[in-house]
Scaffold this motif. Structure first.
Motif, PDB file in Angstrom:
ATOM      1  N   ARG A  72      33.503  45.681  61.948  1.00 45.84           N
ATOM      2  CA  ARG A  72      32.833  44.927  60.893  1.00 45.84           C
ATOM      3  C   ARG A  72      33.804  44.337  59.884  1.00 45.84           C
ATOM      4  NH1 ARG A  72      28.235  48.889  58.732  1.00 45.84           N
ATOM      5  NH2 ARG A  72      27.554  49.777  60.715  1.00 45.84           N
ATOM      6  N   THR A  73      35.081  44.238  60.243  1.00 47.50           N
ATOM      7  CA  THR A  73      36.065  43.723  59.311  1.00 47.50           C
ATOM      8  C   THR A  73      35.871  42.222  59.109  1.00 47.50           C
ATOM      9  OG1 THR A  73      37.585  45.368  60.117  1.00 47.50           O
ATOM     10  CG2 THR A  73      38.537  43.567  58.859  1.00 47.50           C
ATOM     11  N   GLU A  74      35.833  41.803  57.849  1.00 47.23           N
ATOM     12  CA  GLU A  74      35.707  40.366  57.578  1.00 47.23           C
ATOM     13  C   GLU A  74      36.280  40.057  56.195  1.00 47.23           C
ATOM     14  OE1 GLU A  74      31.737  39.000  56.737  1.00 47.23           O
ATOM     15  OE2 GLU A  74      31.003  41.044  56.664  1.00 47.23           O
ATOM     16  N   TRP A  75      36.572  38.735  56.000  1.00 51.15           N
ATOM     17  CA  TRP A  75      37.073  38.320  54.699  1.00 51.15           C
ATOM     18  C   TRP A  75      35.908  38.182  53.732  1.00 51.15           C
ATOM     19  CZ3 TRP A  75      42.050  37.950  53.227  1.00 51.15           C
ATOM     20  CH2 TRP A  75      43.014  38.029  54.256  1.00 51.15           C
ATOM     21  N   VAL A  76      36.033  38.825  52.568  1.00 49.67           N
ATOM     22  CA  VAL A  76      34.948  38.700  51.596  1.00 49.67           C
ATOM     23  C   VAL A  76      35.479  38.179  50.258  1.00 49.67           C
ATOM     24  CG1 VAL A  76      33.497  40.477  52.626  1.00 49.67           C
ATOM     25  CG2 VAL A  76      35.197  41.119  50.924  1.00 49.67           C
ATOM     26  N   TRP A  77      36.759  37.815  50.223  1.00 50.82           N
ATOM     27  CA  TRP A  77      37.405  37.323  49.013  1.00 50.82           C
ATOM     28  C   TRP A  77      37.214  38.257  47.831  1.00 50.82           C
ATOM     29  CZ3 TRP A  77      40.956  34.492  50.671  1.00 50.82           C
ATOM     30  CH2 TRP A  77      40.745  33.717  51.822  1.00 50.82           C
ATOM     31  N   PHE A  78      36.437  37.903  46.820  1.00 55.09           N
ATOM     32  CA  PHE A  78      36.436  38.718  45.608  1.00 55.09           C
ATOM     33  C   PHE A  78      35.231  39.653  45.503  1.00 55.09           C
ATOM     34  CE2 PHE A  78      39.444  35.391  44.709  1.00 55.09           C
ATOM     35  CZ  PHE A  78      40.514  36.134  44.238  1.00 55.09           C
ATOM     36  N   ASP A  79      34.476  39.801  46.598  1.00 55.29           N
ATOM     37  CA  ASP A  79      33.314  40.700  46.571  1.00 55.29           C
ATOM     38  C   ASP A  79      33.699  42.124  46.195  1.00 55.29           C
ATOM     39  OD1 ASP A  79      31.906  38.573  47.320  1.00 55.29           O
ATOM     40  OD2 ASP A  79      31.017  39.445  49.134  1.00 55.29           O
ATOM     41  N   ASN A  80      34.842  42.592  46.726  1.00 52.03           N
ATOM     42  CA  ASN A  80      35.265  43.957  46.424  1.00 52.03           C
ATOM     43  C   ASN A  80      35.542  44.129  44.941  1.00 52.03           C
ATOM     44  OD1 ASN A  80      35.101  44.951  49.014  1.00 52.03           O
ATOM     45  ND2 ASN A  80      37.210  44.366  49.532  1.00 52.03           N
ATOM     46  N   TYR A  81      36.127  43.093  44.340  1.00 48.72           N
ATOM     47  CA  TYR A  81      36.423  43.177  42.905  1.00 48.72           C
ATOM     48  C   TYR A  81      35.125  43.242  42.115  1.00 48.72           C
ATOM     49  CZ  TYR A  81      41.282  42.368  43.966  1.00 48.72           C
ATOM     50  OH  TYR A  81      42.548  42.521  44.440  1.00 48.72           O
ATOM     51  N   VAL A  82      34.131  42.461  42.548  1.00 52.04           N
ATOM     52  CA  VAL A  82      32.827  42.505  41.881  1.00 52.04           C
ATOM     53  C   VAL A  82      32.234  43.899  42.018  1.00 52.04           C
ATOM     54  CG1 VAL A  82      30.478  41.587  41.905  1.00 52.04           C
ATOM     55  CG2 VAL A  82      32.422  40.042  42.233  1.00 52.04           C
ATOM     56  N   ALA A  83      32.306  44.445  43.243  1.00 54.87           N
ATOM     57  CA  ALA A  83      31.727  45.777  43.486  1.00 54.87           C
ATOM     58  C   ALA A  83      32.400  46.825  42.606  1.00 54.87           C
ATOM     59  CB  ALA A  83      31.868  46.152  44.956  1.00 54.87           C
ATOM     60  N   VAL A  84      33.725  46.784  42.541  1.00 52.19           N
ATOM     61  CA  VAL A  84      34.435  47.808  41.768  1.00 52.19           C
ATOM     62  C   VAL A  84      34.179  47.615  40.275  1.00 52.19           C
ATOM     63  CG1 VAL A  84      36.709  48.663  41.094  1.00 52.19           C
ATOM     64  CG2 VAL A  84      36.221  48.173  43.496  1.00 52.19           C
ATOM     65  N   LEU A  85      34.299  46.372  39.809  1.00 53.90           N
ATOM     66  CA  LEU A  85      34.188  46.141  38.370  1.00 53.90           C
ATOM     67  C   LEU A  85      32.754  46.294  37.857  1.00 53.90           C
ATOM     68  CD1 LEU A  85      36.732  43.233  37.960  1.00 53.90           C
ATOM     69  CD2 LEU A  85      36.979  45.609  37.252  1.00 53.90           C
ATOM     70  N   SER A  86      31.777  46.320  38.766  1.00 58.05           N
ATOM     71  CA  SER A  86      30.413  46.524  38.294  1.00 58.05           C
ATOM     72  C   SER A  86      29.948  47.955  38.555  1.00 58.05           C
ATOM     73  CB  SER A  86      29.461  45.536  38.972  1.00 58.05           C
ATOM     74  OG  SER A  86      29.466  45.787  40.362  1.00 58.05           O
ATOM     75  N   SER A  87      30.899  48.816  38.957  1.00 59.34           N
ATOM     76  CA  SER A  87      30.510  50.194  39.264  1.00 59.34           C
ATOM     77  C   SER A  87      30.687  51.091  38.040  1.00 59.34           C
ATOM     78  CB  SER A  87      31.369  50.723  40.401  1.00 59.34           C
ATOM     79  OG  SER A  87      31.343  52.130  40.394  1.00 59.34           O
ATOM     80  N   PRO A  88      29.634  51.827  37.677  1.00 55.36           N
ATOM     81  CA  PRO A  88      29.786  52.754  36.547  1.00 55.36           C
ATOM     82  C   PRO A  88      30.828  53.832  36.822  1.00 55.36           C
ATOM     83  CG  PRO A  88      27.656  53.043  37.639  1.00 55.36           C
ATOM     84  CD  PRO A  88      28.275  51.818  38.218  1.00 55.36           C
ATOM     85  N   TYR A  89      30.994  54.210  38.099  1.00 53.60           N
ATOM     86  CA  TYR A  89      31.988  55.243  38.422  1.00 53.60           C
ATOM     87  C   TYR A  89      33.399  54.763  38.072  1.00 53.60           C
ATOM     88  CZ  TYR A  89      28.232  57.383  41.118  1.00 53.60           C
ATOM     89  OH  TYR A  89      27.057  57.947  41.500  1.00 53.60           O
ATOM     90  N   TRP A  90      33.651  53.470  38.361  1.00 51.38           N
ATOM     91  CA  TRP A  90      34.963  52.919  38.060  1.00 51.38           C
ATOM     92  C   TRP A  90      35.209  52.933  36.556  1.00 51.38           C
ATOM     93  CZ3 TRP A  90      39.616  51.818  39.673  1.00 51.38           C
ATOM     94  CH2 TRP A  90      40.405  50.914  38.957  1.00 51.38           C
ATOM     95  N   TRP A  91      34.223  52.474  35.778  1.00 47.62           N
ATOM     96  CA  TRP A  91      34.436  52.417  34.329  1.00 47.62           C
ATOM     97  C   TRP A  91      34.537  53.793  33.724  1.00 47.62           C
ATOM     98  CZ3 TRP A  91      36.644  48.444  32.625  1.00 47.62           C
ATOM     99  CH2 TRP A  91      36.449  47.209  33.256  1.00 47.62           C
ATOM    100  N   ASN A  92      33.781  54.741  34.284  1.00 47.13           N
ATOM    101  CA  ASN A  92      33.935  56.113  33.812  1.00 47.13           C
ATOM    102  C   ASN A  92      35.370  56.581  34.049  1.00 47.13           C
ATOM    103  OD1 ASN A  92      32.923  58.779  32.938  1.00 47.13           O
ATOM    104  ND2 ASN A  92      33.396  59.343  35.051  1.00 47.13           N
TER     105      ASN A  92
END
Lengths: 316, 417
Positions: A72-92
């Motif tokens: 399932r590997t594919e290019w998603v460009w900045f989706d990962n950054y969106v996922a991480v930066l919108s995660s409460p776990y990351w900000w915690n």
């Protein structure tokens, strides 16, 4: 001068604009080429071992890449950054890391300075005093962390028993306090060592003259010692801040990030190594890289921390 | 002279290199085939390996390589080696929850043909399910495990049959000032996931659908959340429940505060060291929720064969031997791990070591497996995080959050806590 510049632009010569470089003799040029040739293997190795992993993690961070799902590997460009930066776990994790860094480095600075002053002024047993303060720094962090963990485990630990036998490591705030304490205990000697080197820069004559003029001990410290030591203090702070920001080993052993005590490094490890999610994990490492770069930039450009070995007195 | 010495040196180095390469090529010192088994440290497993080596009679030699003690450490080491396509791993002791993940990643060899039928014959159904992914067999069950309800017969004359009954009996004991606490695993880790999975399955609910790709968390699973909350907020719950793992629960009961314990069978052997406590320490099937019987989450270890092995035939042969009825009995008697081959339970020696064997066998026949999904590790981390601490569960809201975060974890989209 303007003629020379025009000529350079026309021939697109790679040499920089400074005219004095033109004056290089043939021999000097050959010497320089040889220099580059001799450096090249080392430089290339450096690029390969440091540059490639950084580039690779940048590439990974823009892909959906999970070792569990190789198809399932594919290019998603900045989706990962969106996922991480919108995660409460990351900000915690970011907050945990920032608070731990600020608090431990502040305490270490005060304690380290006191220790440095004591070691600097110690009259009897100078060697013994210096050696004993360095012991915590000499112990492998993971080993020290294990002894802290046992000490704070009810039933087996003296510290936990002394404080009523509560399992402190299983609640967020108490656990973070224990982690901070372990960090401070461990790295204060390092801070003291760097500051002691700075203290050696302060001329005794200057302090004596100030004392003659009637300056109190505190005034001498604030007006003379600290300004002269400033480069050493800033280097010590920079080193410790960068180190503290990447806190991992103490946390790994003490709480493994449970109950919301993950630092950014711990969270990255959990996603990358445990979760096998190379995309998200690499995104986090890239973000940590950026944050570390910002800290270094702030220290060097705004506070004027000198890189060790540079001789321009703390200004760049 | 100088030239001669240089020549000798070069020859020496050459010989050494040649020797080293032959050694690594065969992977063995006596030009035989080595089957490397990687398994967690099990006290008497070497005896099992020795048995099989004797049986192999020189066709191959099994070497027991110990993995870290903690499950996470075991998984990380194996996964790292798999990712690097390490061909020195042959047989692997896998936790029952890893089959789907490693099979999906293409790291395990499928069991087919006669090897498959030999593994399947006589093996209990639920452990076999944990070794199966997408209708293919990827592992051979070695040992299994299920939790039982342990109670003190001096306080509880007849054990409770249902979840609510257990809680009200315990609360009545506490109200009378007797040691009536319930102890179990409430800490934020796999143990909490096992507890919740048992409740969900017993209640007929679903957490993740059969394909392993969609988070369901249906009404029955939400009811199970309510049951968990009821336990965690009961007057009879162990105050350190939300920090307790298996051994904390065991110690709390042995110290005399508790009347009920939800735990694995190893607590029986441990209790025998305290005769006063052991004489009243009895077992019963896990309390039911919803139906008549509980569907308890199965644990244990399966043997799998690495996709990168250079000796697949020998490896499969070794697996069959390592998990043979004879060796499962040895492991059960010496290390206390419940067998997966049904007939082993009926061996006469088992009565002594496993007086609760019939309860274990009955529980196993009706047991449930944890969700079979390649993303199990992620799902488990999310479940443990969302459910912790169990006392603060709000069934409806927690269920919604669980569904949402689980779906992200299954899509390998979200951030793992």
């Amino acid at each position: 001068m303007s003629h020379a510049t025009a000529e350079k632009a026309a021939t697109a010569e790679p040499e920089p604009a400074a005219p004095k470089k033109k004056a290089l003799s043939e021999g000097k040029k050959a010497e320089r080429r040889l220099g580059w040739l001799l450096c090249a293997p080392a430089a290339l190795t450096m690029v390969a071992v440091t540059g490639w992993p950084i580039l690779y993690s940048l590439l990974l961070s823009m892909q959906k890449f999970d070792l569990k799902f190789p198809d399932r590997t594919e290019w998603v460009w900045f989706d990962n950054y969106v996922a991480v930066l919108s995660s409460p776990y990351w900000w915690n994790a970011v907050w945990v890391t920032v608070v731990l860094t600020v608090v431990t480095v502040a305490v270490e600075l005060v304690l380290g300075m006191s220790l440095a002053l004591i070691m600097h002024r110690a009259l009897v047993g100078r060697g013994i005093v210096r050696t004993t303060t360095l012991i915590p720094y000499g112990i492998v962090t993971v080993v020290a962390a294990f002894s802290w963990r046992f000490a704070w485990t009810p039933g087996t630990g003296y510290l936990a028993e002394a404080l009523g036998g509560d399992p402190v490591l299983t609640e967020k705030i108490p656990a973070l306090m224990v982690v901070g304490l372990a960090e401070i205990w461990k790295t204060t000697p390092f801070m003291a060592l760097l500051l002691m080197a700075g203290l050696a820069l302060v001329p005794d004559d200057l302090l004596k003259a100030a004392a003659m003029d009637g300056a109190s001990g505190w005034q001498r410290f604030i007006r003379i010692t600290v300004p002269i030591m400033k480069p050493a203090i800033l280097v010590a702070l920079l080193f410790r801040t960068l180190d503290a920001f990447r806190i991992f080993d103490n946390l790994f052993v003490l709480t493994a990030g449970s109950q919301g005590t993950s630092s950014v490094s711990m969270l990255t490890y959990n996603n990358l190594i445990k979760g096998l999610n190379l995309g998200i994990g690499s995104t986090m490492s890239v973000l940590i890289f950026i944050m570390v770069a910002i800290i270094a930039f702030v220290f060097i450009k705004l506070f004027g921390t000198a890189a060790p070995g540079s001789d321009d007195g703390g200004k760049r | 002279m100088g030239a001669k010495r240089r020549y000798r040196l070069a020859a020496g180095v050459g010989v050494a290199l040649l020797a080293a390469s032959t050694v690594t090529a065969c992977g063995s010192s006596d030009d035989g085939i080595t089957v490397n088994v990687y398994k967690y440290p099990q006290e008497n497993f070497q005896a099992v390996v020795d048995n099989c080596n004797a049986k192999a009679a020189g066709r191959y030699k099994i070497v027991y390589n110990k993995l870290p003690r903690e499950a996470d450490g075991q998984r990380e080491q194996m996964v790292r080696r798999f990712a690097a396509e390490d061909d020195s791993m042959d047989v692997l002791g896998l936790d029952v929850t890893w089959t789907a993940e490693l099979a999906e990643a293409g790291w395990l060899k499928e069991f087919t043909g006669s090897v498959k039928s030999q593994v399947e014959s006589g093996t209990l159904q639920t452990p076999l399910e944990t070794a199966t992914y997408e209708n293919k067999l990827y592992a051979a069950p070695d040992n299994t495990n299920v939790q039982l309800l342990w109670y003190r017969s001096d306080l509880v004359p007849t054990p409770p049959k249902t979840w609510d009954e257990m809680i009200s009996m315990a609360e009545a004991l506490v109200a009378q000032g007797k040691p009536g606490q319930i102890v179990g695993q409430g800490k934020q880790y796999e143990g909490l996931v096992v507890l919740y999975n048992t409740l969900v399955n017993s209640n007929g609910g679903t957490i993740i659908d059969e394909s392993g790709t969609k988070a369901v968390v249906d009404d029955k699973a939400v009811e199970a959340l309510a049951a968990l909350k009821k336990l965690a907020t009961s007057k009879a719950i162990d105050p350190s429940f939300s920090n307790a793992a298996e051994d904390n629960a065991r110690l709390a009961m042995e110290n005399g505060n508790a009347a009920f314990q939800l735990n694995w069978p190893y607590v029986y052997a441990a209790a025998q060291k305290k005769p006063d406590f052991a004489k009243n320490f009895k077992w019963a099937p896990y309390p039911a929720l919803g139906g008549d019987t509980s569907k308890v989450t199965v644990g244990g270890i399966n043997f799998a064969v690495s996709a990168y092995t250079r000796h697949p035939d020998q490896s499969f042969d070794a697996v069959l031997c390592l998990r043979s009825a004879e060796n499962q009995k040895l492991a059960a008697l010496k290390d206390g791990v419940p067998p997966t081959i049904e007939s082993v339970y009926d061996e006469p020696e088992m009565a002594e070591a496993y007086p609760m064997r019939d309860t274990i066998k009955d529980t196993l026949k009706n047991a449930s497996v944890r969700p079979l999904t390649p993303a199990y590790q992620n799902a488990s981390t999310v479940i443990a995080t969302v459910l912790s601490p169990p006392a603060s569960i709000d069934p409806k809201a927690t269920g919604d959050r669980l569904r949402e975060e689980l779906q992200d974890a299954l899509d390998s989209k979200g951030v793992l806590p």
